[in-house]
Design an enzyme around this catalytic site. Structure first.
Site, short mmCIF file in Angstrom:
data_model
loop_
_atom_site.label_atom_id
_atom_site.label_comp_id
_atom_site.label_asym_id
_atom_site.label_seq_id
_atom_site.Cartn_x
_atom_site.Cartn_y
_atom_site.Cartn_z
N SER A 22 66.35 36.68 89.81
CA SER A 22 66.15 38.13 89.97
C SER A 22 66.19 38.80 88.60
O SER A 22 65.78 39.95 88.46
CB SER A 22 67.22 38.73 90.89
OG SER A 22 68.52 38.36 90.45
N LYS A 69 70.85 26.49 91.46
CA LYS A 69 70.43 26.91 92.80
C LYS A 69 68.94 26.70 92.92
O LYS A 69 68.20 26.91 91.94
CB LYS A 69 70.78 28.39 93.05
CG LYS A 69 70.29 28.88 94.41
CD LYS A 69 70.87 30.23 94.79
CE LYS A 69 70.19 31.41 94.15
NZ LYS A 69 68.75 31.54 94.45
N GLU A 84 69.53 34.67 102.78
CA GLU A 84 69.06 35.99 102.36
C GLU A 84 68.17 36.61 103.44
O GLU A 84 67.21 35.98 103.92
CB GLU A 84 68.29 35.89 101.03
CG GLU A 84 67.73 37.23 100.58
CD GLU A 84 67.24 37.26 99.14
OE1 GLU A 84 67.38 36.25 98.43
OE2 GLU A 84 66.71 38.31 98.73
#
Ligand code: KIV
Length: 279
Positions: free
Chosen positions: A45, A113, A182
């Site tokens: 992000s 991740k 998410e």
């Protein structure tokens, strides 16, 4: 006290909620650490939050590396997880190993991740077998935004929900130490959390997850807009603009800097300089 991956499973077993947040630079990582948050994600992000990209797809491994180094220097006690960017783990398992190794060796991350379900499980297993702790990421996987048709909630239909459950089990089976969920309906996230022994970390997935993660800039009010799942705990963007306007106004008016922000010459230096000029 430092937190490491094994402790997250112990926290789940004790029913202790895991708190995680993203960070992308040294200054913020230091504040996150000072707040006592021990799980820090250098998420891709960063492309949208720090670099102004429209999606995370453009983020490169070198960009994540750069930010990971800064975060590790600021939050040495935290479990720092670095995101493997778009396609850095899907071309081949060897490629994934090389890229994950860079995030750990050059970046200083303690875990990586990656996004995806059963299709990435064999790669995840290769990383885990090589000693690399891996966090999974299911539901809205932003690297697939173009394939998903936008940033949309996932797992609402029976078919999607079944697939998400199977994907979560595949990631656990492959050795993931935790899974981010998410933008997933809360009932489904709750079911996944009860079925897995590894912790689920939710973002827009309800309170039934074993932990929560938020994008730091959303929580602090540093983004102009925030997604529905984010809560702003401060409006630092407004505070920053107010501070900068005050600074600009004082410089414009000549009221900053004052003598307390500067240094004086030693005695007699000014007189000596002026004398030299006259001579
Ligand atoms: O990149 C990121 O910040 C993330 C979190 C939203 C989980 O993947």
């Amino acid at each position: 006290m430092a937190v490491r991956t094994l402790q997250l499973a112990e926290m789940k077993a004790r029913g202790e909620r895991i708190v995680a947040v993203t960070a992308y630079d040294h200054a913020m990582a230091r504040l996150v650490a000072e707040a006592g948050i021990r799980v820090v994600l250098v998420g891709d992000s960063l492309g949208m939050v720090m670099l102004g990209y429209k999606t995370t797809v453009r983020v490169s491994l070198d960009e994540v590396l750069h930010h990971t180094r800064a975060v590790v220097r600021g939050a040495a006690e935290a479990l720092v997880v670095a995101d493997l960017p778009f396609l850095t783990y899907r071309v081949s398992a060897e490629d994934a190993l090389r890229n994950a190794a860079r995030l750990m060796q050059e970046g200083g991350a303690q875990a990586v991740k990656l996004e995806g379900g059963a299709e990435v499980a064999p790669t995840l297993r290769r990383l885990v077998d090589a000693g690399i702790p891996v966090m999974g990421h299911l539901g809205l996987t932003p690297q697939s935004v173009h394939a998903l048709g936008g940033f949309k909630v996932q797992g609402r239909t029976l078919e999607q929900a079944r697939r998400l459950l199977a994907d979560a089990e595949a990631l656990e089976e492959a050795g993931a130490f935790a899974v981010v969920l998410e933008a997933v309906p809360a009932e489904l996230a709750d079911m996944v959390s009860r079925r897995l022994t590894i912790p689920t970390i939710g973002i827009g997935a309800g309170a039934g997850c074993d932990g929560q993660i938020q994008v730091l800039h959303d929580v602090l009010g540093l983004t102009p807009r925030h997604p529905r799942h984010a809560k702003r705990y401060a409006e630092l963007g407004d505070a920053i603009v107010t501070a900068l306007k005050a600074y600009a106004a004082e410089v414009g008016a000549g009221t900053f800097p004052t003598p307390e922000h500067t240094w004086a010459l030693e005695p007699d230096v000014l007189a000596a300089l002026e004398q030299e000029r006259e001579d």
